[in-house]
Design a protein around this motif. Structure first.
Motif, PDB file in Angstrom:
ATOM      1  N   ARG A  11      23.392  -0.587  -9.757  1.00  0.00           N
ATOM      2  CA  ARG A  11      24.520   0.356  -9.762  1.00  0.00           C
ATOM      3  C   ARG A  11      25.785  -0.257  -9.168  1.00  0.00           C
ATOM      4  N   ALA A  12      25.728  -1.525  -8.815  1.00  0.00           N
ATOM      5  CA  ALA A  12      26.905  -2.186  -8.252  1.00  0.00           C
ATOM      6  C   ALA A  12      27.994  -2.311  -9.320  1.00  0.00           C
ATOM      7  N   VAL A  13      29.229  -2.356  -8.864  1.00  0.00           N
ATOM      8  CA  VAL A  13      30.368  -2.520  -9.767  1.00  0.00           C
ATOM      9  C   VAL A  13      30.773  -3.984  -9.739  1.00  0.00           C
ATOM     10  N   TRP A  14      30.902  -4.573 -10.920  1.00  0.00           N
ATOM     11  CA  TRP A  14      31.196  -6.002 -11.061  1.00  0.00           C
ATOM     12  C   TRP A  14      32.608  -6.149 -11.612  1.00  0.00           C
ATOM     13  N   VAL A  15      33.440  -6.906 -10.896  1.00  0.00           N
ATOM     14  CA  VAL A  15      34.844  -7.073 -11.271  1.00  0.00           C
ATOM     15  C   VAL A  15      35.199  -8.557 -11.278  1.00  0.00           C
ATOM     16  N   HIS A  16      35.889  -8.984 -12.347  1.00  0.00           N
ATOM     17  CA  HIS A  16      36.483 -10.319 -12.391  1.00  0.00           C
ATOM     18  C   HIS A  16      37.915 -10.204 -11.908  1.00  0.00           C
ATOM     19  N   LEU A  17      38.293 -11.043 -10.973  1.00  0.00           N
ATOM     20  CA  LEU A  17      39.602 -10.988 -10.337  1.00  0.00           C
ATOM     21  C   LEU A  17      40.455 -12.174 -10.794  1.00  0.00           C
ATOM     22  N   TYR A  18      41.614 -11.852 -11.350  1.00  0.00           N
ATOM     23  CA  TYR A  18      42.615 -12.843 -11.735  1.00  0.00           C
ATOM     24  C   TYR A  18      43.902 -12.517 -10.978  1.00  0.00           C
ATOM     25  N   LEU A  24      36.726  -5.052 -15.486  1.00  0.00           N
ATOM     26  CA  LEU A  24      35.527  -4.342 -15.069  1.00  0.00           C
ATOM     27  C   LEU A  24      34.435  -4.715 -16.059  1.00  0.00           C
ATOM     28  N   LEU A  25      33.310  -5.212 -15.549  1.00  0.00           N
ATOM     29  CA  LEU A  25      32.245  -5.697 -16.420  1.00  0.00           C
ATOM     30  C   LEU A  25      31.013  -4.815 -16.345  1.00  0.00           C
ATOM     31  N   GLU A  26      30.275  -4.838 -17.433  1.00  0.00           N
ATOM     32  CA  GLU A  26      29.022  -4.118 -17.532  1.00  0.00           C
ATOM     33  C   GLU A  26      27.903  -5.143 -17.387  1.00  0.00           C
ATOM     34  N   THR A  35      40.186  -3.572 -18.841  1.00  0.00           N
ATOM     35  CA  THR A  35      41.062  -4.504 -18.140  1.00  0.00           C
ATOM     36  C   THR A  35      42.245  -3.727 -17.604  1.00  0.00           C
ATOM     37  N   VAL A  36      42.615  -4.014 -16.365  1.00  0.00           N
ATOM     38  CA  VAL A  36      43.796  -3.390 -15.765  1.00  0.00           C
ATOM     39  C   VAL A  36      44.747  -4.497 -15.350  1.00  0.00           C
ATOM     40  N   LEU A  62      41.342   0.287 -11.488  1.00  0.00           N
ATOM     41  CA  LEU A  62      40.202  -0.201 -12.267  1.00  0.00           C
ATOM     42  C   LEU A  62      38.932   0.566 -11.910  1.00  0.00           C
ATOM     43  N   LEU A  63      38.704   0.816 -10.627  1.00  0.00           N
ATOM     44  CA  LEU A  63      37.484   1.498 -10.202  1.00  0.00           C
ATOM     45  C   LEU A  63      37.449   2.954 -10.661  1.00  0.00           C
ATOM     46  N   LYS A  64      38.617   3.570 -10.838  1.00  0.00           N
ATOM     47  CA  LYS A  64      38.658   4.937 -11.365  1.00  0.00           C
ATOM     48  C   LYS A  64      38.144   4.985 -12.797  1.00  0.00           C
ATOM     49  N   GLN A  65      38.246   3.888 -13.505  1.00  0.00           N
ATOM     50  CA  GLN A  65      37.818   3.847 -14.900  1.00  0.00           C
ATOM     51  C   GLN A  65      36.333   3.530 -15.043  1.00  0.00           C
ATOM     52  N   ALA A  66      35.681   3.207 -13.931  1.00  0.00           N
ATOM     53  CA  ALA A  66      34.237   2.970 -13.984  1.00  0.00           C
ATOM     54  C   ALA A  66      33.545   4.297 -14.256  1.00  0.00           C
TER      55      ALA A  66
END
Length: 155
Positions: A11-18, A24-26, A35-36, A62-66
């Motif tokens: 259930r963890a949220v996985w994010v790529h940071l640029y 936001l990844l599944e 992508t935000v 981004l987390l609001k869109q999870a």
């Protein structure tokens, strides 16, 4: 190490940071859900995060869109730095990235580099989240006690 945490915490949220956007990844499919792009400029030539508040705002958006229920906050956040950098991340930059995750509402933040290596081996638990939880529980107990007291006084 990232694969281990993805399996251990489904259930963890996985994010790529640029520097200019976040994905936001599944998992386990590794598909990009959304992508935000940053609302404010937070790019700097020598570091990944130049504007802490802009980065937090971007991550919160981004987390609001999870796809999570409103009552289930993000407890574990896996932040993976995917921006190609000329230098390895310093301890200060790793700490700043961790604090971005905590400020966005995560309880535990794991920071990884682009090769899936864990950069903060002992992440701390967010004290803000536990204080909010304790305050909410206290509010519910007091409210319920007052409700029962008002019923008792009416009798």
């Amino acid at each position: 190490m990232l694969d281990h945490h993805l399996k251990q915490h489904p259930r963890a949220v996985w994010v790529h940071l640029y520097s200019k956007h976040m994905h936001l990844l599944e998992h386990p499919q590794q598909n990009i859900i959304t992508t935000v792009h940053s609302h404010l400029e937070h790019e700097h030539p020598q570091t990944l995060i130049a504007d802490f508040d802009a980065t937090v705002l971007t991550l919160k958006t981004l987390l609001k869109q999870a796809q999570r229920p409103w009552y289930q906050p993000v407890s574990i956040l896996l932040l993976q730095v995917k921006e190609p950098l000329d230098h390895p991340l310093s301890h200060l930059e790793i700490r700043a990235i961790s604090e971005v995750g905590y400020a966005a509402g995560a309880r535990v933040v794991h920071v990884y580099n682009s090769e899936d290596h864990l950069l903060n081996p002992q992440p701390k638990d967010s004290t803000v989240f536990t204080l909010v939880q304790a305050s909410a529980k206290l509010f519910l107990v007091l409210g319920f006690s007052l409700f029962l007291f008002s019923i008792w006084m009416d009798q």
